[in-house]
Design a protein around this motif. Structure first.
Motif, PDB file in Angstrom:
ATOM      1  N   ILE A  39      -8.541  -5.659  -4.855  1.00 39.29           N
ATOM      2  CA  ILE A  39      -8.414  -4.782  -3.685  1.00 39.29           C
ATOM      3  C   ILE A  39      -8.734  -5.554  -2.415  1.00 39.29           C
ATOM      4  O   ILE A  39      -8.023  -5.448  -1.409  1.00 39.29           O
ATOM      5  CB  ILE A  39      -9.312  -3.532  -3.829  1.00 39.29           C
ATOM      6  CG1 ILE A  39      -8.765  -2.629  -4.931  1.00 39.29           C
ATOM      7  CG2 ILE A  39      -9.432  -2.775  -2.512  1.00 39.29           C
ATOM      8  CD1 ILE A  39      -9.689  -1.496  -5.323  1.00 39.29           C
TER       9      ILE A  39
ATOM     10  N   CYS B 211      -5.813  -7.864  -1.614  1.00 38.71           N
ATOM     11  CA  CYS B 211      -4.616  -7.140  -1.187  1.00 38.71           C
ATOM     12  C   CYS B 211      -4.771  -6.500   0.191  1.00 38.71           C
ATOM     13  O   CYS B 211      -3.781  -6.166   0.827  1.00 38.71           O
ATOM     14  CB  CYS B 211      -4.240  -6.088  -2.229  1.00 38.71           C
ATOM     15  SG  CYS B 211      -3.578  -6.812  -3.742  1.00 38.71           S
ATOM     16  N   THR B 212      -6.006  -6.326   0.650  1.00 35.73           N
ATOM     17  CA  THR B 212      -6.211  -5.772   1.987  1.00 35.73           C
ATOM     18  C   THR B 212      -6.241  -6.852   3.068  1.00 35.73           C
ATOM     19  O   THR B 212      -6.185  -6.532   4.246  1.00 35.73           O
ATOM     20  CB  THR B 212      -7.519  -4.969   2.073  1.00 35.73           C
ATOM     21  OG1 THR B 212      -8.610  -5.799   1.696  1.00 35.73           O
ATOM     22  CG2 THR B 212      -7.465  -3.748   1.185  1.00 35.73           C
TER      23      THR B 212
ATOM     24  N   TRP C  68       0.813  -1.217   0.000  1.00 34.54           N
ATOM     25  CA  TRP C  68       0.000   0.000   0.000  1.00 34.54           C
ATOM     26  C   TRP C  68       0.845   1.266   0.000  1.00 34.54           C
ATOM     27  O   TRP C  68       0.441   2.286  -0.568  1.00 34.54           O
ATOM     28  CB  TRP C  68      -1.008  -0.019   1.143  1.00 34.54           C
ATOM     29  CG  TRP C  68      -2.072  -1.028   0.868  1.00 34.54           C
ATOM     30  CD1 TRP C  68      -2.268  -2.216   1.515  1.00 34.54           C
ATOM     31  CD2 TRP C  68      -3.066  -0.986  -0.168  1.00 34.54           C
ATOM     32  NE1 TRP C  68      -3.314  -2.904   0.948  1.00 34.54           N
ATOM     33  CE2 TRP C  68      -3.829  -2.171  -0.082  1.00 34.54           C
ATOM     34  CE3 TRP C  68      -3.376  -0.060  -1.157  1.00 34.54           C
ATOM     35  CZ2 TRP C  68      -4.881  -2.444  -0.949  1.00 34.54           C
ATOM     36  CZ3 TRP C  68      -4.428  -0.328  -2.020  1.00 34.54           C
ATOM     37  CH2 TRP C  68      -5.168  -1.505  -1.909  1.00 34.54           C
TER      38      TRP C  68
ATOM     39  N   TRP D 266     -11.379  -5.536 -10.218  1.00 33.89           N
ATOM     40  CA  TRP D 266     -10.704  -4.550  -9.377  1.00 33.89           C
ATOM     41  C   TRP D 266     -11.099  -4.706  -7.915  1.00 33.89           C
ATOM     42  O   TRP D 266     -10.247  -4.659  -7.022  1.00 33.89           O
ATOM     43  CB  TRP D 266     -11.015  -3.136  -9.827  1.00 33.89           C
ATOM     44  CG  TRP D 266     -10.725  -2.845 -11.272  1.00 33.89           C
ATOM     45  CD1 TRP D 266      -9.821  -3.498 -12.075  1.00 33.89           C
ATOM     46  CD2 TRP D 266     -11.320  -1.861 -12.084  1.00 33.89           C
ATOM     47  NE1 TRP D 266      -9.836  -2.961 -13.332  1.00 33.89           N
ATOM     48  CE2 TRP D 266     -10.756  -1.948 -13.374  1.00 33.89           C
ATOM     49  CE3 TRP D 266     -12.302  -0.903 -11.863  1.00 33.89           C
ATOM     50  CZ2 TRP D 266     -11.109  -1.124 -14.425  1.00 33.89           C
ATOM     51  CZ3 TRP D 266     -12.657  -0.068 -12.903  1.00 33.89           C
ATOM     52  CH2 TRP D 266     -12.064  -0.181 -14.170  1.00 33.89           C
TER      53      TRP D 266
END
Length: 108
Positions: A91, A94-95, A27, A87
């Protein structure tokens, strides 16, 4: 991992698709690329385009390492080709918190 450490690590591992990347590393890299791109586009569009091209490979590499940290294949970032749903999925992945043991971990 701090902002400077993250950016430095991503440039050192420019095309390294092996191993894992922490959430902070990923991030902070995303923030760096976004902010620099916006600033450069305000100055000169061509300069922003060159920066984007120069950071494209490390962006893919850190995303692959981030997905590895969640025990997913780096190839799954190709789902980003699918608008909106791809997308959102990327996201979300990745979080997520990294797994303590993954099949992609590299013994250093």
């Amino acid at each position: 991992m701090t902002f400077i450490e993250s950016v430095s690590t991503c440039f050192k591992k420019y095309a390294d698709f092996k191993g894992c990347a922490s959430r902070s590393e990923f991030w902070w890299w995303v923030l760096f690329v976004l902010v620099v791109s916006i600033v450069l586009s305000a100055i000169n569009e061509k300069l922003s385009f060159v920066f984007t091209l120069a950071t494209l490979v490390p962006y893919f590499a850190v995303t692959a390492r981030r997905l590895h940290d969640t025990d997913r294949s780096g190839w799954l970032q190709l789902l980003g080709i699918i608008p909106i749903i791809g997308w959102i999925l990327l996201i979300y992945w990745c979080t997520q918190e990294g797994k303590s043991t993954t099949r992609f971990a590299v013994n250093a």
